[in-house]
Design a protein around this motif. Structure first.
Motif, PDB file in Angstrom:
ATOM      1  N   ARG A   1      13.450  89.750  64.518  1.00 57.47           N
ATOM      2  CA  ARG A   1      13.313  89.397  65.932  1.00 57.47           C
ATOM      3  C   ARG A   1      14.242  88.252  66.340  1.00 57.47           C
ATOM      4  N   ALA A   2      14.316  87.202  65.545  1.00 56.36           N
ATOM      5  CA  ALA A   2      15.099  86.020  65.924  1.00 56.36           C
ATOM      6  C   ALA A   2      16.579  86.349  66.104  1.00 56.36           C
ATOM      7  N   GLU A   3      17.097  87.338  65.375  1.00 54.00           N
ATOM      8  CA  GLU A   3      18.511  87.690  65.474  1.00 54.00           C
ATOM      9  C   GLU A   3      18.859  88.283  66.839  1.00 54.00           C
ATOM     10  N   PHE A   4      17.844  88.712  67.587  1.00 53.94           N
ATOM     11  CA  PHE A   4      18.092  89.332  68.891  1.00 53.94           C
ATOM     12  C   PHE A   4      17.773  88.380  70.051  1.00 53.94           C
ATOM     13  N   ASP A   5      17.461  87.107  69.719  1.00 58.89           N
ATOM     14  CA  ASP A   5      17.349  86.106  70.778  1.00 58.89           C
ATOM     15  C   ASP A   5      18.677  86.018  71.526  1.00 58.89           C
ATOM     16  N   GLU A   6      18.614  85.697  72.825  1.00 56.76           N
ATOM     17  CA  GLU A   6      19.834  85.611  73.635  1.00 56.76           C
ATOM     18  C   GLU A   6      19.988  84.218  74.235  1.00 56.76           C
ATOM     19  N   ALA A   7      21.235  83.831  74.407  1.00 60.45           N
ATOM     20  CA  ALA A   7      21.552  82.576  75.078  1.00 60.45           C
ATOM     21  C   ALA A   7      22.541  82.861  76.198  1.00 60.45           C
ATOM     22  N   VAL A   8      22.346  82.199  77.324  1.00 58.57           N
ATOM     23  CA  VAL A   8      23.323  82.241  78.415  1.00 58.57           C
ATOM     24  C   VAL A   8      24.161  80.969  78.284  1.00 58.57           C
ATOM     25  N   ILE A   9      25.472  81.150  78.154  1.00 57.68           N
ATOM     26  CA  ILE A   9      26.354  80.010  77.909  1.00 57.68           C
ATOM     27  C   ILE A   9      27.500  79.988  78.915  1.00 57.68           C
ATOM     28  N   ALA A  10      28.055  78.797  79.110  1.00 53.86           N
ATOM     29  CA  ALA A  10      29.281  78.623  79.892  1.00 53.86           C
ATOM     30  C   ALA A  10      30.345  78.085  78.952  1.00 53.86           C
ATOM     31  N   ARG A  11      31.556  78.623  79.039  1.00 53.46           N
ATOM     32  CA  ARG A  11      32.626  78.231  78.123  1.00 53.46           C
ATOM     33  C   ARG A  11      33.877  77.863  78.905  1.00 53.46           C
ATOM     34  N   ILE A  12      34.461  76.733  78.533  1.00 53.74           N
ATOM     35  CA  ILE A  12      35.739  76.309  79.102  1.00 53.74           C
ATOM     36  C   ILE A  12      36.687  76.048  77.943  1.00 53.74           C
ATOM     37  N   VAL A  13      37.863  76.646  77.973  1.00 55.62           N
ATOM     38  CA  VAL A  13      38.840  76.489  76.900  1.00 55.62           C
ATOM     39  C   VAL A  13      40.018  75.668  77.397  1.00 55.62           C
ATOM     40  N   VAL A  14      40.370  74.637  76.633  1.00 54.27           N
ATOM     41  CA  VAL A  14      41.506  73.766  76.972  1.00 54.27           C
ATOM     42  C   VAL A  14      42.456  73.738  75.778  1.00 54.27           C
TER      43      VAL A  14
ATOM     44  N   ALA B   1      13.833  86.964  72.192  1.00 61.49           N
ATOM     45  CA  ALA B   1      14.038  88.417  72.237  1.00 61.49           C
ATOM     46  C   ALA B   1      12.781  89.151  72.683  1.00 61.49           C
ATOM     47  N   THR B   2      12.979  90.166  73.496  1.00 60.07           N
ATOM     48  CA  THR B   2      11.931  91.107  73.864  1.00 60.07           C
ATOM     49  C   THR B   2      12.446  92.508  73.568  1.00 60.07           C
ATOM     50  N   PHE B   3      11.538  93.410  73.255  1.00 59.48           N
ATOM     51  CA  PHE B   3      11.963  94.752  72.865  1.00 59.48           C
ATOM     52  C   PHE B   3      12.143  95.632  74.103  1.00 59.48           C
ATOM     53  N   ASP B   4      13.183  95.321  74.892  1.00 63.35           N
ATOM     54  CA  ASP B   4      13.482  96.101  76.077  1.00 63.35           C
ATOM     55  C   ASP B   4      14.539  97.156  75.741  1.00 63.35           C
ATOM     56  N   ALA B   5      15.004  97.869  76.758  1.00 68.26           N
ATOM     57  CA  ALA B   5      15.954  98.968  76.518  1.00 68.26           C
ATOM     58  C   ALA B   5      17.255  98.465  75.907  1.00 68.26           C
ATOM     59  N   ALA B   6      17.757  97.317  76.403  1.00 65.47           N
ATOM     60  CA  ALA B   6      19.006  96.776  75.869  1.00 65.47           C
ATOM     61  C   ALA B   6      18.849  96.366  74.411  1.00 65.47           C
ATOM     62  N   THR B   7      17.707  95.763  74.081  1.00 63.46           N
ATOM     63  CA  THR B   7      17.468  95.353  72.696  1.00 63.46           C
ATOM     64  C   THR B   7      17.315  96.568  71.799  1.00 63.46           C
ATOM     65  N   ARG B   8      16.659  97.613  72.296  1.00 58.86           N
ATOM     66  CA  ARG B   8      16.525  98.843  71.506  1.00 58.86           C
ATOM     67  C   ARG B   8      17.910  99.400  71.162  1.00 58.86           C
ATOM     68  N   ARG B   9      18.831  99.390  72.145  1.00 61.97           N
ATOM     69  CA  ARG B   9      20.189  99.876  71.868  1.00 61.97           C
ATOM     70  C   ARG B   9      20.875  98.998  70.827  1.00 61.97           C
ATOM     71  N   ALA B  10      20.681  97.684  70.933  1.00 63.43           N
ATOM     72  CA  ALA B  10      21.286  96.772  69.961  1.00 63.43           C
ATOM     73  C   ALA B  10      20.727  97.004  68.562  1.00 63.43           C
ATOM     74  N   VAL B  11      19.434  97.266  68.463  1.00 66.44           N
ATOM     75  CA  VAL B  11      18.817  97.550  67.169  1.00 66.44           C
ATOM     76  C   VAL B  11      19.374  98.848  66.598  1.00 66.44           C
ATOM     77  N   ARG B  12      19.498  99.861  67.452  1.00 61.75           N
ATOM     78  CA  ARG B  12      20.061 101.134  66.980  1.00 61.75           C
ATOM     79  C   ARG B  12      21.477 100.933  66.456  1.00 61.75           C
ATOM     80  N   ASP B  13      22.278 100.156  67.169  1.00 59.24           N
ATOM     81  CA  ASP B  13      23.640  99.900  66.714  1.00 59.24           C
ATOM     82  C   ASP B  13      23.637  99.216  65.352  1.00 59.24           C
ATOM     83  N   ARG B  14      22.743  98.244  65.172  1.00 55.53           N
ATOM     84  CA  ARG B  14      22.669  97.526  63.903  1.00 55.53           C
ATOM     85  C   ARG B  14      22.257  98.468  62.763  1.00 55.53           C
TER      86      ARG B  14
END
Length: 353
Positions: free
Chosen positions: A214-227, A317-330
């Motif tokens: 479960r923990a591997e499918f936790d998500e983070a929203v991030i902002a990135r700036i490259v210099v 992580a929650t077991f929604d449709a997007a997570t199910r697809r990610a699990v299938r890919d894994r």
């Protein structure tokens, strides 16, 4: 020769003769030949086909194998068909992939460019995996036959990912890539079949895998700036932490500042992104998911430059449709890795005569 392979050889040849008098698609003809072979479980079949550009006629070759005994090659060319000596006569070399004016590029050239210069290090892995998927599909093609709706969804997805929203744009893309509508249809058909294979391999295993990882499918929203320099990245981190600069304003200034952006790996990533813990390097994942929302992380060296990252949100992580697809890919990746470990792989293009 074993009577079983003798009988199969005759039946395959009879089917080839019948196909020569019909105007079927190559895929339909191949399915007919495989249907004949499936009635003889001890015989393994490989089918090759070639469609003539001039008249649309399809030529088939078949290899019939009985493990431990031998292989029979079967082919049929009808009267007034294209002679074998002239088939593919415009090919200068089987190893050549592209000609621009008088410049020719070979398959090794292309693989080297994509694998090393253009920063796609997994190309060779994907080629092997594609062969493994094709091998699995050939064993029972009827089981993975896509419906009309699935094929249409695959076509729509292909066009959407490439911004081909009109027929004109699609035809222009085909011309630029040296392919045809028929070839595109074959590729999309293969993609739809591979998706069904993935779903078959992973069916019934998703929820258990998710519960264990479960923990591997936790998500983070991030902002990135490259210099471009580490000194500037450290200065930007300090300004963001002190509230002296706005995130959007800082990102705008970073894009406008002079820096090399002429090569693909030097292009900055999008400002906002959603990432999964399991898709990140372990050290990077620990820093992001161990931080509170609003945290400005220390600069991180990347191929594009020095990255300043701000954690915007952490979502368990929650077991929604997007997570199910990610699990299938894994799960499918693990299945492919297992099959690859048991396979014999030979890179023919890299061998010298």
């Amino acid at each position: 020769m074993d009577s079983e392979i003798s009988k199969t050889t005759i039946e395959i040849l009879d089917e080839m003769i019948r196909l020569a008098g019909e105007r079927l698609s190559p895929q339909a003809g191949e399915r007919r030949l495989r249907q004949v072979a499936r009635e003889h479980r001890d015989v393994q079949l490989d089918v090759l086909w070639e469609q003539e550009a001039m008249n649309g006629a399809v030529h088939y070759d078949a290899l019939l194998r009985v493990p431990g005994q031998g292989t029979v090659s079967v082919g049929y060319c009808p009267d007034r068909g294209v002679p074998f000596a002239l088939r593919g006569a415009f090919r200068w070399s089987e190893s050549e992939m592209l000609r621009v004016n008088e410049k020719r590029m070979t398959i090794p050239d292309v693989v080297a460019l994509l694998d090393f210069l253009w920063d796609t290090p997994y190309l060779t892995d994907r080629l092997v995996e594609t062969a493994l998927v094709a091998e699995a599909l050939e064993r029972d093609p009827a089981a993975f036959e896509p419906t009309r709706e699935e094929l249409q969804a695959a076509v729509d997805g292909f066009r959407k990912r490439r911004g081909l929203f009109t027929a004109e744009a699609t035809m222009r893309w085909l011309e630029q890539h040296g392919t045809t509508v028929q070839s595109l249809e074959q590729l999309v058909d293969g993609f739809a079949r591979a998706t069904k294979l993935r779903d078959s391999v992973t069916a019934g295993r998703e929820e258990a895998y998710f519960a264990e990882h479960r923990a591997e499918f936790d998500e983070a929203v991030i902002a990135r700036i490259v210099v471009p320099s580490r000194e500037r990245a450290l200065s930007l981190c300090a300004s963001l932490r002190a509230g002296e600069v706005d995130l959007l304003e800082a990102a705008t200034k970073a894009l406008r500042a002079p820096q090399r952006t002429d090569l693909p790996w030097q292009q900055p990533p999008p400002l906002l992104a959603r990432v999964r813990r399991g898709a990140l390097p372990e050290e990077r994942a620990a820093a992001i998911f161990g931080a509170a929302p609003g945290t400005v992380l220390d600069p991180w060296d990347t191929p594009a430059g020095h990255e300043v990252l701000v954690v915007r949100a952490i979502e368990p992580a929650t077991f929604d449709a997007a997570t199910r697809r990610a699990v299938r890919d894994r799960l499918f990746e693990a299945w492919l890795a297992e099959r690859r470990g048991a396979s014999k792989i030979a890179w023919i293009w890299g061998q010298q005569p």
